[in-house]
Motif scaffolding. Structure first.
Motif, PDB file in Angstrom:
ATOM      1  N   THR A 195       2.488   2.458  -3.738  1.00 39.43           N
ATOM      2  CA  THR A 195       1.568   2.968  -4.255  1.00 39.43           C
ATOM      3  C   THR A 195       0.596   4.830  -4.030  1.00 39.43           C
ATOM      4  O   THR A 195       0.094   4.672  -5.125  1.00 39.43           O
ATOM      5  CB  THR A 195       1.394   1.824  -5.083  1.00 39.43           C
ATOM      6  OG1 THR A 195       0.281   1.514  -4.544  1.00 39.43           O
ATOM      7  CG2 THR A 195       1.982   1.267  -6.211  1.00 39.43           C
ATOM      8  N   ARG A 196       0.340   3.732  -2.761  1.00 35.64           N
ATOM      9  CA  ARG A 196      -1.064   5.066  -2.010  1.00 35.64           C
ATOM     10  C   ARG A 196      -0.449   5.457  -1.310  1.00 35.64           C
ATOM     11  O   ARG A 196      -1.935   5.464  -0.529  1.00 35.64           O
ATOM     12  CB  ARG A 196      -2.377   3.640  -2.408  1.00 35.64           C
ATOM     13  CG  ARG A 196      -2.503   2.865  -3.930  1.00 35.64           C
ATOM     14  CD  ARG A 196      -3.564   2.039  -3.758  1.00 35.64           C
ATOM     15  NE  ARG A 196      -4.453   1.643  -5.298  1.00 35.64           N
ATOM     16  CZ  ARG A 196      -5.189   2.804  -5.641  1.00 35.64           C
ATOM     17  NH1 ARG A 196      -5.761   3.743  -5.170  1.00 35.64           N
ATOM     18  NH2 ARG A 196      -5.427   2.307  -6.606  1.00 35.64           N
ATOM     19  N   ARG A 197       0.486   5.790  -0.789  1.00 32.03           N
ATOM     20  CA  ARG A 197       0.295   5.856   0.116  1.00 32.03           C
ATOM     21  C   ARG A 197      -0.565   7.555   1.329  1.00 32.03           C
ATOM     22  O   ARG A 197      -0.586   7.326   2.268  1.00 32.03           O
ATOM     23  CB  ARG A 197       2.049   6.278   0.885  1.00 32.03           C
ATOM     24  CG  ARG A 197       2.535   8.039   0.883  1.00 32.03           C
ATOM     25  CD  ARG A 197       4.387   7.904   0.977  1.00 32.03           C
ATOM     26  NE  ARG A 197       4.727   7.327   0.268  1.00 32.03           N
ATOM     27  CZ  ARG A 197       5.833   7.247  -0.072  1.00 32.03           C
ATOM     28  NH1 ARG A 197       5.956   8.621  -0.020  1.00 32.03           N
ATOM     29  NH2 ARG A 197       6.554   6.179  -0.881  1.00 32.03           N
ATOM     30  N   ASN A 198      -0.637   8.399   0.061  1.00 31.62           N
ATOM     31  CA  ASN A 198      -1.293   9.626   0.101  1.00 31.62           C
ATOM     32  C   ASN A 198      -2.725   9.094   0.268  1.00 31.62           C
ATOM     33  O   ASN A 198      -3.506  10.418   0.678  1.00 31.62           O
ATOM     34  CB  ASN A 198      -1.351  10.939  -0.811  1.00 31.62           C
ATOM     35  CG  ASN A 198       0.476  10.973  -1.280  1.00 31.62           C
ATOM     36  OD1 ASN A 198       0.637  10.848   0.890  1.00 31.62           O
ATOM     37  ND2 ASN A 198       1.369  11.487  -1.835  1.00 31.62           N
ATOM     38  N   GLU A 199      -3.554   7.706  -0.076  1.00 32.87           N
ATOM     39  CA  GLU A 199      -4.774   7.200  -0.141  1.00 32.87           C
ATOM     40  C   GLU A 199      -5.355   7.419   1.434  1.00 32.87           C
ATOM     41  O   GLU A 199      -4.867   6.460   2.251  1.00 32.87           O
ATOM     42  CB  GLU A 199      -4.848   6.679  -1.106  1.00 32.87           C
ATOM     43  CG  GLU A 199      -5.235   7.561  -2.649  1.00 32.87           C
ATOM     44  CD  GLU A 199      -5.845   6.136  -3.109  1.00 32.87           C
ATOM     45  OE1 GLU A 199      -6.915   5.484  -3.275  1.00 32.87           O
ATOM     46  OE2 GLU A 199      -5.525   5.944  -4.398  1.00 32.87           O
ATOM     47  N   ILE A 200      -6.416   8.108   2.363  1.00 30.65           N
ATOM     48  CA  ILE A 200      -6.638   7.447   3.204  1.00 30.65           C
ATOM     49  C   ILE A 200      -7.886   6.844   3.354  1.00 30.65           C
ATOM     50  O   ILE A 200      -8.960   6.843   1.960  1.00 30.65           O
ATOM     51  CB  ILE A 200      -7.334   8.839   3.928  1.00 30.65           C
ATOM     52  CG1 ILE A 200      -5.805   9.853   4.039  1.00 30.65           C
ATOM     53  CG2 ILE A 200      -7.593   8.624   5.364  1.00 30.65           C
ATOM     54  CD1 ILE A 200      -6.224  11.339   5.078  1.00 30.65           C
TER      55      ILE A 200
ATOM     56  N   TRP B  58       1.201  -1.426   0.128  1.00 31.80           N
ATOM     57  CA  TRP B  58      -0.679   0.436  -0.144  1.00 31.80           C
ATOM     58  C   TRP B  58       1.307   0.873   0.331  1.00 31.80           C
ATOM     59  O   TRP B  58       0.367   2.317  -1.058  1.00 31.80           O
ATOM     60  CB  TRP B  58      -0.574   0.174   1.164  1.00 31.80           C
ATOM     61  CG  TRP B  58      -1.870   0.941   1.373  1.00 31.80           C
ATOM     62  CD1 TRP B  58      -1.871   2.341   1.766  1.00 31.80           C
ATOM     63  CD2 TRP B  58      -3.423   1.122   0.445  1.00 31.80           C
ATOM     64  NE1 TRP B  58      -2.968   3.289   1.487  1.00 31.80           N
ATOM     65  CE2 TRP B  58      -3.858   2.607   0.795  1.00 31.80           C
ATOM     66  CE3 TRP B  58      -4.148   0.031   0.421  1.00 31.80           C
ATOM     67  CZ2 TRP B  58      -5.022   2.676   0.056  1.00 31.80           C
ATOM     68  CZ3 TRP B  58      -5.131   0.767  -0.610  1.00 31.80           C
ATOM     69  CH2 TRP B  58      -5.458   1.849  -0.026  1.00 31.80           C
ATOM     70  N   GLU B  59       1.448   0.683   0.943  1.00 34.86           N
ATOM     71  CA  GLU B  59       2.691   2.063   1.019  1.00 34.86           C
ATOM     72  C   GLU B  59       3.029   2.885  -0.458  1.00 34.86           C
ATOM     73  O   GLU B  59       3.622   3.589  -0.542  1.00 34.86           O
ATOM     74  CB  GLU B  59       4.259   1.677   2.206  1.00 34.86           C
ATOM     75  CG  GLU B  59       4.542   3.018   1.964  1.00 34.86           C
ATOM     76  CD  GLU B  59       3.527   3.830   3.509  1.00 34.86           C
ATOM     77  OE1 GLU B  59       4.841   5.043   3.428  1.00 34.86           O
ATOM     78  OE2 GLU B  59       2.618   3.823   3.367  1.00 34.86           O
TER      79      GLU B  59
END
Ligand code: E4P
Length: 221
Positions: free
Chosen positions: A215-220, A212-213
């Motif tokens: 590719t999508r670290r900024n998505e909550i 997750w970290e």
């Protein structure tokens, strides 16, 4: 199979209750000796935390008269007290009286190391019998085998005494006594913690978080 926690420690008890898996508590003089403060207050607090679930508290007297008297004092502390009585002739007499006279008090016959002891305890009126799996293994006998023998005898003869597999030392014991037909396993908190873990679970969580970290670290979510 239900789980009881084998502990007199309030922190452990509160934590285990919060997991939603505990159906009762067993204590013994050794476990209580590790705690501080008033014994009566400790017992009352454990019983309050458990609400209507059974809390086994052991007598220290060695005569049936003394056990019955002690049981009366303990039973007055809370409605959900179960009196833990050591196996033996005096213990059997006490169990018989407590389970048949006046305001009946449920008994858990402890320190059971043979099927005959379990059978006698059940016939005397015990609500629970506690074969000590780990201590039997310690002397190179088969603790799990004894649990299986007792549950078979109770089923075969339609005895309604519950079998509590006690003196549980590790998670494999828990699985084995479940297969052997124990109605309850009373487990120390450390064993309960071990049961909840698996290295592949930890590894799996680590990998999911790492992916997750990436590719999508900024998505909550
Ligand atoms: C059971 O009711 C006893 O309190 C307990 O399981 C004894 O375990 P031990 O053999 O580890 O002392």
């Amino acid at each position: 199979m239900k789980f009881f926690l084998d502990s007199a420690n309030l922190q452990e008890i509160e934590e285990a209750i919060s997991w939603g898996v505990i159906s009762g508590i067993t204590t013994n003089p050794t476990l209580v000796s590790k705690e501080t403060g008033s014994f009566n207050e400790l017992v009352k607090e454990i019983c309050r935390l458990l609400q209507d679930k059974p809390v086994s508290v052991e007598v220290l007297s060695t005569t049936s008269g003394g056990m019955v008297e002690e049981a009366g004092r303990l039973a007055a502390l809370a409605e959900n007290i179960v009196i833990k009585i050591p196996m033996g002739a005096e213990g059997l007499k006490a169990v018989y009286r407590l389970s048949h006279e006046g305001k009946k008090v449920p008994c858990n016959v402890t320190l059971v190391f043979s099927a005959n002891q379990a059978l006698l305890a059940s016939r005397a009126g015990a609500a629970y019998v506690s074969p000590f799996v780990g201590r039997i293994d310690d002397i190179s006998w088969d603790g799990v085998g004894l649990v299986k023998e007792i549950t078979n005898i109770f089923t075969c003869h339609k005895l309604d005494t519950y079998v509590i597999a006690a003196s549980i030392r590790h998670p494999v014991h828990v699985e084995q006594v479940a297969v052997a037909g124990a109605h309850v396993a009373t487990v120390p908190f450390a064993v309960l913690q071990q049961m909840s873990r698996h290295p592949l679970t930890d590894l799996g969580i680590e990998r999911f978080l790492a992916d997750w970290e990436k590719t999508r670290r900024n998505e909550i979510i």
